[in-house]
Design a protein around this motif. Structure first.
Motif: not given
Length: 316
Positions: A139, A220, A223, A247, A251, A254-255, A262, A266, A270, A291-292
């Protein structure tokens, strides 16, 4: 006796901290959604009228992410794993990941699966760490490459300094801090030694190395492809490079917050990243919802059923 009891106490405190952070984040997100109910309703309506062909493409990309996760996991170990059960375990891990904070659900499912396949607990944990490290490195590399190839990806104002020089300075500094932490911490040093031994074993086999890095790259990009397809489905005119960068940034951000899958962290990151890329608020909410829906909510029940089936067949 006190020393023997300290690890469970420390683990319990850590779990309570993670759960506390999760509750705070989810409460904050819930409050934000209530305060912006009109934007959420508008985004939902726009998603309901989205282009079906683009949504089908997004669905196919979401399905392929579990295959790439399985390929990357196979690449992290030398021993061959049963292909069908490996893909099923990744699908089940995705559902479990939405139930426990900080990716603990996916980690526990994959750890149990690898030990059932004959790997020791240490080697299973190392394989998961190798896969996670490869994913993070990919990423980061994709983000830097995207900035180099398309410097205008981040829509910056004329007064905003370009972030690339800062990235080129911060990345080596972060790497140096990590190396120092490993050097001066005995437990980290032993863990890193075992991990490096497994990494050398994996990279001695070209096929395994290609599976590890190829699966991580595919995971990656797929997604990112889901969110790109959803953006096209709702007719949001954003450049693909900007959506991919949004994205990658979201991402990564969010980590830092240990919410289940997330959730909340996330979503907010996002939406903010898409808004910064030029999307209006309702359209950004629509893209995040789509997306979710495809990567988390719709696969939840089937994933839990697969999880129960794998456990019943003693694959977990």
């Amino acid at each position: 006796m006190a020393e023997a009891e300290s690890p469970p106490i420390t683990l319990g405190r850590r779990l309570y901290v993670q759960l506390g952070v999760t509750v705070v984040v989810l409460a904050a997100v819930g409050g934000t959604l209530v305060a912006h109910r009109a934007t959420l309703d508008s985004g939902t309506e726009r998603l309901a009228a989205a282009d079906g062909e683009w949504l089908v493409l997004a669905c196919l990309a979401a399905l392929a992410t579990w295959v790439c996760a399985a390929v990357a996991q196979q690449g992290a170990v030398v021993e061959p794993l049963p292909k069908g059960r490996l893909v099923a375990a990744q699908f089940a891990a995705g559902a479990a990941n939405h139930l426990l904070p900080a990716g603990a659900g996916a980690t526990l499912v994959n750890l149990r699966f690898l030990t059932r396949c004959g790997l020791s607990t240490r080697r299973s944990a190392t394989a998961l760490a190798v896969k996670a490290a490869a994913g993070a490195a990919v990423r980061c590399a994709l983000g830097v490459t995207l900035l180099l190839v398309s410097p205008g990806t981040l829509r910056l104002s004329a007064r905003t300094p370009h972030p690339l020089p800062y990235l080129l300075v911060l990345l080596p500094v972060a790497a140096a801090v990590g190396v120092l932490a490993v050097v001066f911490n005995g437990r980290l040093r032993r863990a890193a030694g075992g991990a490096l031994a497994d990494v050398r074993d994996v990279h001695q086999c070209r096929a395994r190395a290609c599976a590890l890095w190829g699966g991580s790259v595919g995971f990656a990009l797929l997604h990112a492809g889901v969110i790109v397809a959803v953006v096209h489905a709702i007719g949001l005119g954003l450049p693909t490079s900007g959506v991919v960068m949004a994205y990658l940034v979201a991402s990564g951000a969010a980590a830092l917050l240990p919410t289940p899958g997330g959730l909340g962290s996330l979503d907010a990151a996002l939406a903010l990243a898409l808004t910064a890329a030029g999307a209006p608020g309702p359209e950004a909410v629509s893209a995040v919802l789509g997306y979710r829906l495809l990567t988390g909510w719709l696969p939840m029940v089937p994933g839990l059923l697969v999880l129960a089936l794998l456990a019943r067949r003693s694959a977990l």
